[in-house]
Design a protein around this motif. Structure first.
Motif, mmCIF file in Angstrom:
data_model
loop_
_atom_site.group_PDB
_atom_site.id
_atom_site.type_symbol
_atom_site.label_atom_id
_atom_site.label_comp_id
_atom_site.label_asym_id
_atom_site.label_seq_id
_atom_site.Cartn_x
_atom_site.Cartn_y
_atom_site.Cartn_z
ATOM 1 N N ASP A 1 1.166 -1.580 -0.127
ATOM 2 C CA ASP A 1 0.365 -0.438 -0.401
ATOM 3 C C ASP A 1 1.254 1.276 -0.008
ATOM 4 O O ASP A 1 1.217 1.967 0.892
ATOM 5 C CB ASP A 1 -0.677 0.013 1.150
ATOM 6 N N TYR A 2 1.777 1.397 -0.463
ATOM 7 C CA TYR A 2 3.169 2.805 -1.398
ATOM 8 C C TYR A 2 2.336 3.441 -1.975
ATOM 9 O O TYR A 2 1.375 3.364 -2.926
ATOM 10 C CB TYR A 2 3.512 2.160 -1.400
ATOM 11 N N GLU A 3 1.473 4.788 -1.209
ATOM 12 C CA GLU A 3 0.796 6.065 -1.945
ATOM 13 C C GLU A 3 1.208 6.378 -2.706
ATOM 14 O O GLU A 3 2.090 6.720 -2.702
ATOM 15 C CB GLU A 3 -0.014 6.895 -0.732
ATOM 16 N N VAL A 4 0.671 6.480 -4.171
ATOM 17 C CA VAL A 4 1.677 7.601 -4.626
ATOM 18 C C VAL A 4 2.215 9.347 -4.872
ATOM 19 O O VAL A 4 0.602 9.510 -4.008
ATOM 20 C CB VAL A 4 1.007 7.191 -6.477
ATOM 21 N N PRO A 5 2.569 9.574 -4.662
ATOM 22 C CA PRO A 5 2.514 10.928 -3.749
ATOM 23 C C PRO A 5 1.749 11.711 -4.118
ATOM 24 O O PRO A 5 1.731 12.033 -5.675
ATOM 25 C CB PRO A 5 3.880 11.430 -3.873
ATOM 26 N N THR A 6 0.668 12.929 -4.004
ATOM 27 C CA THR A 6 -0.161 13.455 -3.980
ATOM 28 C C THR A 6 0.361 14.413 -4.536
ATOM 29 O O THR A 6 0.051 15.047 -5.692
ATOM 30 C CB THR A 6 -0.659 13.976 -2.855
ATOM 31 N N THR A 7 1.561 14.470 -4.564
ATOM 32 C CA THR A 7 2.110 15.980 -5.632
ATOM 33 C C THR A 7 2.838 15.830 -6.662
ATOM 34 O O THR A 7 3.368 16.802 -7.372
ATOM 35 C CB THR A 7 3.574 16.392 -4.353
ATOM 36 N N LEU A 8 2.485 14.399 -6.980
ATOM 37 C CA LEU A 8 3.460 14.303 -8.607
ATOM 38 C C LEU A 8 2.085 14.953 -9.609
ATOM 39 O O LEU A 8 0.829 14.168 -9.946
ATOM 40 C CB LEU A 8 3.256 12.720 -8.291
ATOM 41 N N ASN A 9 2.973 15.054 -10.021
ATOM 42 C CA ASN A 9 2.135 15.916 -11.174
ATOM 43 C C ASN A 9 1.838 14.713 -12.401
ATOM 44 O O ASN A 9 2.553 15.236 -13.743
ATOM 45 C CB ASN A 9 2.247 17.598 -11.690
ATOM 46 N N ALA A 10 1.105 14.217 -12.151
ATOM 47 C CA ALA A 10 1.205 12.683 -13.082
ATOM 48 C C ALA A 10 -0.080 12.676 -13.037
ATOM 49 O O ALA A 10 -0.124 11.751 -11.744
ATOM 50 C CB ALA A 10 2.106 12.598 -13.948
ATOM 51 N N THR A 11 -0.704 11.254 -14.192
ATOM 52 C CA THR A 11 -1.957 10.688 -13.548
ATOM 53 C C THR A 11 -1.000 9.242 -14.010
ATOM 54 O O THR A 11 -0.890 8.573 -15.460
ATOM 55 C CB THR A 11 -2.973 10.414 -14.627
ATOM 56 N N MET A 12 -0.518 8.308 -13.263
ATOM 57 C CA MET A 12 0.669 7.027 -13.406
ATOM 58 C C MET A 12 -0.880 5.868 -14.164
ATOM 59 O O MET A 12 -1.341 6.051 -13.714
ATOM 60 C CB MET A 12 1.180 6.633 -12.455
ATOM 61 N N ARG A 13 0.112 5.470 -15.425
ATOM 62 C CA ARG A 13 -1.046 3.790 -15.817
ATOM 63 C C ARG A 13 -1.074 2.932 -14.585
ATOM 64 O O ARG A 13 0.005 2.966 -14.304
ATOM 65 C CB ARG A 13 -0.927 3.955 -17.008
ATOM 66 N N ASP A 14 -2.119 1.954 -14.845
ATOM 67 C CA ASP A 14 -1.877 0.451 -14.151
ATOM 68 C C ASP A 14 -0.820 0.123 -13.972
ATOM 69 O O ASP A 14 -0.204 -0.261 -13.075
ATOM 70 C CB ASP A 14 -2.681 -0.251 -14.076
#
Length: 720
Positions: free
Chosen positions: A258-271
């Protein structure tokens, strides 16, 4: 030793009918009685035919019983029994069969007896039975991780045997002995599955025998999956600790974490990119390294940036820098991607003159340093003084030869977590994979000689947890039809001097022209000046005679082409300047790379013929004039489009990319825009993004696109 006497055979007999009732042939039962006295085994062998007992070693064994019956003996079975006995360590001295010495005693009890039990009834005295330990004395291996989670701890025990004795037993296992003699005289076989599993553990993991004396043996945590693989599928008793079980589960299934992708990452990561992020974080959590070997164009850079951003967020104010090392042509591309996806990170590019680089290294305290492989080698003494949190080696095939100074320099860097990014970690031989692993997980494959003795299947099993590779076919549903990337380069020193001089001159001329003639009447003159600046970014020799210095962008292009050829990519290279294409052709001819070439002078028939030949696999490179080849060509044989110089109208660039990105294309197309940092090209690209909708509506080809630009746009481009 004595040769046992041969059993006497009875020939055929002519028997009268009246004596047939005197013949007896009961079933043969063989009995062996074994005794142990004074460190000596003795055996007595008897053939039982009903009530008749025959000593096979007696010189005159009876064939006629006391009551005058004729005994028909089972000579075939007797012979089989004697052959088995002859194969044992027994000696015969004319009176008895006996065995002396530990080796022979062990061989008889643990090898010969199981064979004899199939043919005979074995009777052992209490003394003999005391020599054989019961099954409960099988070894038990206990495996867990230390408190810090950095090491595996392995210990062994056996019920009823003291720890020191257990260690002595294991020492005998490592020394390849067949048995161990306990203080009470019992023989412990070291050839059963339990001890053989331990032997395999020591052998495959190169475990240090000296550690046995300490009771608990330690291994690097990256050996965990090897240990798990060795222990599973056997009957050996292994006890896995809770932390070790969790570790194995995490490595096998990083997507469940359950590592959270940083909310400050300015991108929508694909699966698949989120999976890659989870994988990087899982490896980092256990201070491991690995190779992100995704196919070219699947976003390894984004996955790396999301990981580094997450690491820095977890540390908070406790800033520990990370280091990204990449080819020189990608240094500013990484910088640009950081600015785009993780603008909150403080990123410093270590580039430029030696004094400037050293100053940045000594005084800078960023979240991330970025440098190139050649500069890392030159500045190694300064990098060695820094303890990095993470090290990312982009296009890691740069260190595929472990003998190069670059590979040796990389291995001197101190970093808690080390990752290699490469779509081709193996290009020519497995030695290249060894070199990369030697940089990211030192000691994992031991020395190169040991590695070369491993078969391919074994290597694949070992590296599987530490390599994450996805190819386009596997994740195509997650990909856009086209991936666009901006690659930044620097002006060389000579280019920069020329560029700054021309820029100042054009600024003054533009201001004067607008002041005296107005903007509309000055358009063509302004365009000519802007074109000169763009040509300087491409290569000054486009209009400056006798220019013999290098071009930063051309060097970047040649590096990209070389990398693409190694990755078996097929390229279209577009430029609006045919003079630039001529310069590129000369460089390609010099290094011996085949290509097709097309410009406005190429006849239509030849255009179609070359396109067909290219699509059928001939040559992997096509040089095309932007104006001539922007429309009317089907080049679906290509999977990469390089726009060497930017055009005012992005719609023209879209048309160029459309030569490969069209119906019939089976692969994802990567579009690379080459932009020179700190120049008019950056301004053009920024303007394209801001006014894309407006500019795309401009249908006019060529210079006419400038009509859509306002006076404010021109002033912004020139910085006036």
């Amino acid at each position: 030793s004595y040769v046992l006497p041969e059993i006497k055979r009875i020939g055929s007999m002519d028997l009268a009918d009246e004596v047939l009732d005197q013949i007896t042939s009961p079933e043969l039962i063989v009995k062996i009685f074994i005794d142990w006295q004074d460190e000596r085994l003795s055996a007595r062998i008897e053939y039982h035919y009903g009530d008749i007992i025959i000593d096979p070693f007696a010189p005159d064994s009876p064939d006629v019983t006391e009551n005058k019956q004729i005994l028909i003996r089972d000579r075939e079975k007797e012979q089989v029994i004697m052959k088995v006995i002859e194969g044992t360590p027994f000696k015969y001295n004319g009176k008895e069969c006996y065995i002396e010495g530990e080796e022979d005693t062990f061989d008889f009890l643990f090898i010969s007896v199981p064979r004899l039990e199939e043919k005979a009834e074995i009777y052992m005295s209490g003394g003999v039975r005391s020599l054989i330990l019961p099954q409960q004395y099988s070894p038990v291996t206990r495996i867990d991780m230390d408190r810090g989670g950095n090491l595996l701890e392995i210990s062994f025990d056996m019920e009823g045997i003291e720890g020191e004795e257990v260690r002595n037993i294991l020492q005998s296992v490592v020394e390849k002995k067949k048995f161990y003699r306990l203080p009470n005289g019992s023989f412990l076989s070291l050839e059963d599955e339990g001890f053989q599993t331990i032997d395999r553990l020591f052998s495959e993991l190169h475990m240090n025998k000296a550690q046995l004396k300490e009771g608990v043996m330690t291994l690097p945590v990256y050996r965990g999956l090897q240990v798990d693989e060795i222990m599973n599928g056997t009957n050996h008793i292994a006890r896995f600790g809770k932390k070790f079980r969790r570790f194995i589960q995490d490595l096998k299934n990083p997507d469940t974490l359950d590592y959270e992708v940083p909310t400050t990452l300015n991108a929508t990561m694909r699966d698949y990119q989120q999976y890659g992020f989870q994988w990087l974080k899982t490896m980092a959590n256990y201070r491991l390294g690995g190779i992100l070997a995704d196919d070219m164009g699947l976003g390894k850079t984004l996955q790396g940036i999301s990981y580094l951003l997450s690491e820095q967020m977890e540390k908070g104010e406790e800033k520990v820098p990370s280091l990204v090392v990449c080819p020189a042509s990608l240094v500013y591309n990484w910088k640009s991607e950081f600015e785009k996806f993780a603008p909150d990170l403080d990123v410093i590019v270590i580039y430029g003159a030696p004094e400037e680089r050293i100053s940045l290294l000594q005084e800078g305290k960023p979240d991330v340093f970025i440098t190139s492989y050649p500069l890392l080698r030159q500045d190694l003494e300064y990098y060695e003084k820094i303890d990095f949190d993470s090290l990312i080696l982009d296009e890691a095939q740069a260190i595929k030869n472990h003998l190069t100074k670059t590979a040796q320099a990389v291995k001197q860097i101190k970093a808690g977590r080390r990752f290699a990014f490469s779509g081709t970690p193996i290009e020519n031989s497995l030695d290249e994979l060894w070199s990369i692993f030697d940089a990211i997980l030192p000691g994992f494959f031991h020395n190169q000689k040991t590695f070369r003795n491993l078969d391919n299947e074994k290597i694949a099993t070992m590296v599987r947890p530490f390599i994450l590779r996805r190819v386009k076919q596997d994740v195509l549903k997650e990909l856009p039809d086209k991936i666009e990337t901006v690659y930044q380069s620097d002006l060389t020193k000579a280019q920069k001097e020329l560029y700054l001089g021309y820029l100042e001159k054009i600024k003054q001329e533009t201001k004067e022209s607008i002041r005296t003639d107005g903007f509309d009447k000055s358009r063509m003159k302004i365009l000519a000046g802007l074109t000169r600046l763009r040509q300087l970014c491409c290569h000054p020799s486009l209009f400056i005679e006798n220019y013999t210095e290098a071009s930063g962008k051309l060097e970047q292009l040649l590096e990209i082409i070389e990398n693409a050829m190694e990755n078996k990519r097929r390229l279209l290279v577009f430029s609006q300047f045919t003079g630039m294409l001529k310069i590129i052709r000369e460089e390609l001819d010099r290094v011996g790379i085949g290509y097709f070439y097309l410009d406005g002078k190429t006849p239509s028939k030849e255009r179609v013929e070359m396109a067909n030949r290219f699509n059928h696999g001939e040559n992997n490179l096509f040089l095309i004039s932007l104006k001539a080849g922007g429309t009317g060509l089907n080049l679906t044989g290509a999977d990469t489009v390089i726009l060497y110089d930017l055009w005012w109208n992005p719609a023209v660039e879209e048309q160029a990319a459309g030569r490969a990105h069209r119906m019939g294309q089976k692969n994802t197309v990567q579009v690379m825009r080459l932009v020179t940092r700190g120049t008019i090209e950056e301004k053009i690209y920024e303007m394209q993004q801001k006014k894309r909708e407006l500019i795309e509506q401009v249908i006019q080809p060529g210079e006419g696109a400038l009509a859509s630009l306002s006076e404010e746009d021109i002033k912004e481009i020139l910085g006036i």
